[in-house]
Motif scaffolding. Sequence first.
Motif, PDB file in Angstrom:
ATOM      1  N   ARG A 174       0.842  -1.213   0.000  1.00  0.00           N
ATOM      2  CA  ARG A 174       0.000   0.000   0.000  1.00  0.00           C
ATOM      3  C   ARG A 174       0.872   1.255   0.000  1.00  0.00           C
ATOM      4  NH1 ARG A 174      -5.202   1.295   1.539  1.00  0.00           N
ATOM      5  NH2 ARG A 174      -5.650  -0.898   1.965  1.00  0.00           N
ATOM      6  N   ALA A 175       1.938   1.236   0.821  1.00  0.00           N
ATOM      7  CA  ALA A 175       2.824   2.397   0.885  1.00  0.00           C
ATOM      8  C   ALA A 175       3.528   2.631  -0.450  1.00  0.00           C
ATOM      9  CB  ALA A 175       3.851   2.196   2.002  1.00  0.00           C
ATOM     10  N   LEU A 176       3.948   1.540  -1.096  1.00  0.00           N
ATOM     11  CA  LEU A 176       4.597   1.668  -2.406  1.00  0.00           C
ATOM     12  C   LEU A 176       3.671   2.291  -3.428  1.00  0.00           C
ATOM     13  CD1 LEU A 176       6.560  -1.701  -2.737  1.00  0.00           C
ATOM     14  CD2 LEU A 176       7.535   0.595  -2.759  1.00  0.00           C
ATOM     15  N   LEU A 177       2.452   1.812  -3.483  1.00  0.00           N
ATOM     16  CA  LEU A 177       1.496   2.359  -4.458  1.00  0.00           C
ATOM     17  C   LEU A 177       1.166   3.811  -4.149  1.00  0.00           C
ATOM     18  CD1 LEU A 177      -0.980  -0.619  -4.961  1.00  0.00           C
ATOM     19  CD2 LEU A 177       0.588   0.331  -6.641  1.00  0.00           C
ATOM     20  N   ALA A 178       0.969   4.103  -2.866  1.00  0.00           N
ATOM     21  CA  ALA A 178       0.632   5.477  -2.497  1.00  0.00           C
ATOM     22  C   ALA A 178       1.759   6.442  -2.852  1.00  0.00           C
ATOM     23  CB  ALA A 178       0.328   5.543  -1.002  1.00  0.00           C
ATOM     24  N   LEU A 205      -3.947   7.096  -7.419  1.00  0.00           N
ATOM     25  CA  LEU A 205      -4.851   6.002  -7.099  1.00  0.00           C
ATOM     26  C   LEU A 205      -5.675   6.346  -5.858  1.00  0.00           C
ATOM     27  CD1 LEU A 205      -2.621   2.828  -7.577  1.00  0.00           C
ATOM     28  CD2 LEU A 205      -4.293   3.760  -9.159  1.00  0.00           C
ATOM     29  N   ASP A 206      -6.995   6.144  -5.953  1.00  0.00           N
ATOM     30  CA  ASP A 206      -7.831   6.328  -4.769  1.00  0.00           C
ATOM     31  C   ASP A 206      -7.850   5.038  -3.951  1.00  0.00           C
ATOM     32  OD1 ASP A 206      -9.501   4.575  -6.092  1.00  0.00           O
ATOM     33  OD2 ASP A 206     -10.935   6.114  -6.703  1.00  0.00           O
ATOM     34  N   GLU A 207      -8.579   5.041  -2.835  1.00  0.00           N
ATOM     35  CA  GLU A 207      -8.573   3.893  -1.930  1.00  0.00           C
ATOM     36  C   GLU A 207      -9.089   2.634  -2.624  1.00  0.00           C
ATOM     37  OE1 GLU A 207      -7.947   1.537   1.303  1.00  0.00           O
ATOM     38  OE2 GLU A 207      -7.217   3.560   0.899  1.00  0.00           O
ATOM     39  N   GLY A 208     -10.161   2.786  -3.425  1.00  0.00           N
ATOM     40  CA  GLY A 208     -10.709   1.621  -4.128  1.00  0.00           C
ATOM     41  C   GLY A 208      -9.720   1.019  -5.101  1.00  0.00           C
ATOM     42  N   GLN A 240       1.222   0.026 -11.001  1.00  0.00           N
ATOM     43  CA  GLN A 240       1.738   1.399 -11.045  1.00  0.00           C
ATOM     44  C   GLN A 240       1.752   1.911 -12.478  1.00  0.00           C
ATOM     45  OE1 GLN A 240       5.870   1.709  -9.989  1.00  0.00           O
ATOM     46  NE2 GLN A 240       6.058   3.560 -11.250  1.00  0.00           N
ATOM     47  N   ARG A 241       2.217   1.066 -13.409  1.00  0.00           N
ATOM     48  CA  ARG A 241       2.271   1.480 -14.811  1.00  0.00           C
ATOM     49  C   ARG A 241       0.871   1.693 -15.364  1.00  0.00           C
ATOM     50  NH1 ARG A 241       5.498  -2.375 -18.769  1.00  0.00           N
ATOM     51  NH2 ARG A 241       7.151  -1.795 -17.318  1.00  0.00           N
ATOM     52  N   ALA A 242      -0.064   0.798 -14.972  1.00  0.00           N
ATOM     53  CA  ALA A 242      -1.444   0.943 -15.449  1.00  0.00           C
ATOM     54  C   ALA A 242      -2.079   2.216 -14.913  1.00  0.00           C
ATOM     55  CB  ALA A 242      -2.271  -0.275 -15.038  1.00  0.00           C
ATOM     56  N   ALA A 243      -1.720   2.590 -13.664  1.00  0.00           N
ATOM     57  CA  ALA A 243      -2.311   3.783 -13.054  1.00  0.00           C
ATOM     58  C   ALA A 243      -1.941   5.045 -13.817  1.00  0.00           C
ATOM     59  CB  ALA A 243      -1.857   3.902 -11.604  1.00  0.00           C
ATOM     60  N   GLU A 244      -0.792   5.024 -14.526  1.00  0.00           N
ATOM     61  CA  GLU A 244      -0.385   6.197 -15.290  1.00  0.00           C
ATOM     62  C   GLU A 244      -1.282   6.425 -16.493  1.00  0.00           C
ATOM     63  OE1 GLU A 244       3.606   5.277 -16.285  1.00  0.00           O
ATOM     64  OE2 GLU A 244       4.367   5.444 -14.226  1.00  0.00           O
ATOM     65  N   ARG A 245      -1.976   5.348 -16.945  1.00  0.00           N
ATOM     66  CA  ARG A 245      -2.819   5.471 -18.131  1.00  0.00           C
ATOM     67  C   ARG A 245      -4.288   5.199 -17.869  1.00  0.00           C
ATOM     68  NH1 ARG A 245       0.304   1.391 -21.916  1.00  0.00           N
ATOM     69  NH2 ARG A 245       0.979   0.554 -19.915  1.00  0.00           N
ATOM     70  N   ALA A 246      -4.606   4.547 -16.750  1.00  0.00           N
ATOM     71  CA  ALA A 246      -5.994   4.158 -16.491  1.00  0.00           C
ATOM     72  C   ALA A 246      -6.764   5.318 -15.878  1.00  0.00           C
ATOM     73  CB  ALA A 246      -6.032   2.952 -15.556  1.00  0.00           C
ATOM     74  N   ASP A 250     -10.028   4.836 -14.683  1.00  0.00           N
ATOM     75  CA  ASP A 250     -11.005   4.345 -13.719  1.00  0.00           C
ATOM     76  C   ASP A 250     -10.558   2.990 -13.198  1.00  0.00           C
ATOM     77  OD1 ASP A 250     -12.038   2.196 -15.533  1.00  0.00           O
ATOM     78  OD2 ASP A 250     -12.722   3.916 -16.707  1.00  0.00           O
ATOM     79  N   LEU A 251     -11.295   2.503 -12.226  1.00  0.00           N
ATOM     80  CA  LEU A 251     -10.920   1.264 -11.550  1.00  0.00           C
ATOM     81  C   LEU A 251     -10.959   0.070 -12.498  1.00  0.00           C
ATOM     82  CD1 LEU A 251     -10.229  -0.284  -8.993  1.00  0.00           C
ATOM     83  CD2 LEU A 251     -12.655  -0.344  -8.436  1.00  0.00           C
ATOM     84  N   ILE A 252     -11.985  -0.004 -13.332  1.00  0.00           N
ATOM     85  CA  ILE A 252     -12.115  -1.145 -14.244  1.00  0.00           C
ATOM     86  C   ILE A 252     -10.947  -1.180 -15.221  1.00  0.00           C
ATOM     87  CG2 ILE A 252     -13.533  -2.137 -16.077  1.00  0.00           C
ATOM     88  CD1 ILE A 252     -15.982  -1.078 -14.621  1.00  0.00           C
TER      89      ILE A 252
END
Length: 841
Positions: A182-186, A192-195, A215-221, A223-225
């Motif tokens: 969790r700390a790494l992602l944050a 990224l939100d909590e969900g 992490q890589r997906a969060a740069e382009r995603a 929404d959650l899905i």
Amino acid sequence: MASGKRIGEIGAPKSRAEIAVSAALRFRIARIQAGAGWGKSTAARAACAAHPVRWIEVRDAPAESGALAFLLADAFELSRVALAKLLKEARSDESVRALVDWFCAHRLDLEPLLAIDDLHLLVDDQLSMALLAALIERLHEARWLLISRRALPLPWGNWLAAGDASLAVAADDLALEPAEARALLAERAPQLDEGAIRAALSLADGWPIVLRFAQRAAERAGDLIALQAMTREMAFAYLAEQFASESPPQWRELALIAAFARWIDAEFLERCGIADPHAALRWLRESAFPIHDAPTRVSLHDLATEAIVRSATPQERTAILSRVVAALAACGRTGEALDLARTYAPERIDALLAREGFALLDAGRWESVEQALHAVSLERRRGEPMLLGVRAALEAFHGNVDRSEQLYLAAIRACRDPELHSALSRRLSLLYINLARPEALAAIAPAVDEGSAMSRADARSIHALALVVTGNLENAWDEVRAALEEVSVDGEEDLVARVSMRAAWVAFHCDRPADAERIAIDTLRRAQQLGDSALEAHLYSILCSLTTIFRDDFTLGRSYAEEMASAALRIGDRQLLAYARRVQFTIDVEQGDEERAARTLQTIEVGGQAYRNDYFFAYSHAIFRGWERRYKDAALGLIAAEQVVEDQFELRSTRAAIALFLAMANERDEALAYIVKSRIGVVPKTALAKNLDVAARTHLGLTEIFLGRPSLANRHIPKRAERPWDAALCQAAKELATPSSDEAVRSAIQRLRAAGRVGFARLLDGALEHVTSKTARGTLTRAELSILQGLANGKTPKNLADESGRSLETIRSHTHAIFRKLQAKNRQEAILFATRIGLIR
């Protein structure tokens, strides 16, 4: 694609991984063995940061036999030209002695730790492996760190026995803990939100490489899905690359089997038709796939499972599924077989339920079975005896007892198979036993002589339960002991445990607490070894009853109730879970812990179908309402429970409690009616029945006190009680029935608390203080109150007449009016009642 060594890009490996590697480095020979993406190299470099290390990357080795020799030569700056001749000779005579002598003759600088990474690439290079083993044996002053995805053909057993080598640091040691992930992602993906963080953690399940993908997906995603989908796709591509590069084609079948089954062991693989199951498990442990590895079994990471299943063709799935479902059922894992059939092969559900329906229910798969029944045709559901029996069990589970009985009887009429007929009879009898109905004896009678020897022994133990229900305790104990002896000779472990559990229950009801506890504890160990959580839950229930009824130990009793709830949660049995929580609530109320009782009550579906006839919960819930001065609501709740209570002693105790709460609520006529309904002519024999009898009689005595008829209380209250708990209750009731001071009343209630009846003492204290008779207070005139106070002070009517100047007839007229208004039969009752409700002092 990225390799596991690049995990360092998203942050340092978790501290637990560093600790594990550091511990391994205390030995002369340390090793790390885990699949791709677990951050082996990153963890090793972090653990070695404070020490000089000589690193050797096997990926840089030439593709020829004995390649490790060139890597070692380069690391120690030795001549490759001289080495080449020695290697040529070693390849011809397969001896590494000359090579080892050559390396040792150069007086190598062995001070730093020698770390060799990706050694799995040389696992098939016999010359390199032989050279490595020989050097480790010769160079005793050297320290080695060997990093690999696969097990290496080295003499680990000898090194471990000699104390030279550590156990391998495995994937479980390298996995990221939730807090660090969790700390790494944050830190690296603050958008990224909590969900989204929770979704990424769920996908990764400790596997570091997936956190990097997230992490890589969060740069382009956006929404959650999208985040979940992109992370999955990258993980699947990574798995496909690793599997294709390192897994031989003949192991694809094993990968599919491992994906369809939640976990695999040698016995399961053998039933699946794998020729060498131990070699298969060894390969899976050494593969690039992320796994959860236990001493005797292996399970795949969820993403690996999903990727393998997605990659399989329909033909491959069909071929493997039939084998896996059959193997799961044969290994006793019927619940997993059903879940697999529901997901991938609905056409197999019919046959599976018809063959394993009761086994599935016994495994706690109530919801799965209920949903799976929808895939079976209506004609089969109405005509197949096993399916009728399964439907009957489900109806009982939901509290529809009458419907359950009808379906069991229909199944028995339609059944022609002796073994199944016996099983149906046993289950119908258990239904009657749970309802305390004497029909249990007639239902179990045919099964005692039907089916196999083990089925007959099982039926005999149920027959003992039926004898308890009908009051034949002496024969019940003899019968269950005989059943236990029969089934212990050559019975299956699960059957022995089931019969033993019933023996504990019979011993408990036959007033043999020592035998009951001994059998229950022994059987609990057996159930834990079998992994039978349903049986564990029932045994914890028996132990809870033993400690609370025979020992008055509510602390231990509640711990047993918590264990019962945990076992019920593990198997998803809502009925057992509901019962466990009701037991917890009952104990909380007995201990007078309102805050904890309120929290527990929030987890209970009050008035639900499960265990509707649980007298103890209904009674405790009434006390809980009584703490809130809701006496009429408490009585109404018990009246609802009265309709479904089957046991005559529980029924009488319920009615006595109803009378008490109605009296507290000033519902005089209704309370008097329930006193009449509480009469019973049966003498209690068991400890539980005796306890219920004492409780009922004491409650009736207290009812008379609250109705203002204390002279009638002693005809109900028992003269003696065996348990200190009950004795304190009876003594308090006797003292309350005798006119006394407020201090004496408080002392009686305090003794009740000291004896353990904290919850009831709290109820009684509040009721005596607040059971108000505002009507009585308002209807007594000032003159009547004065006369009543005078009588309480010991004056006679003549004394009062002389003091007030009234005639004796007037004083007597006022006295009769007081009796009428307070509903008292004599002066003593009037004074006592008026004192209790605060009319006089």
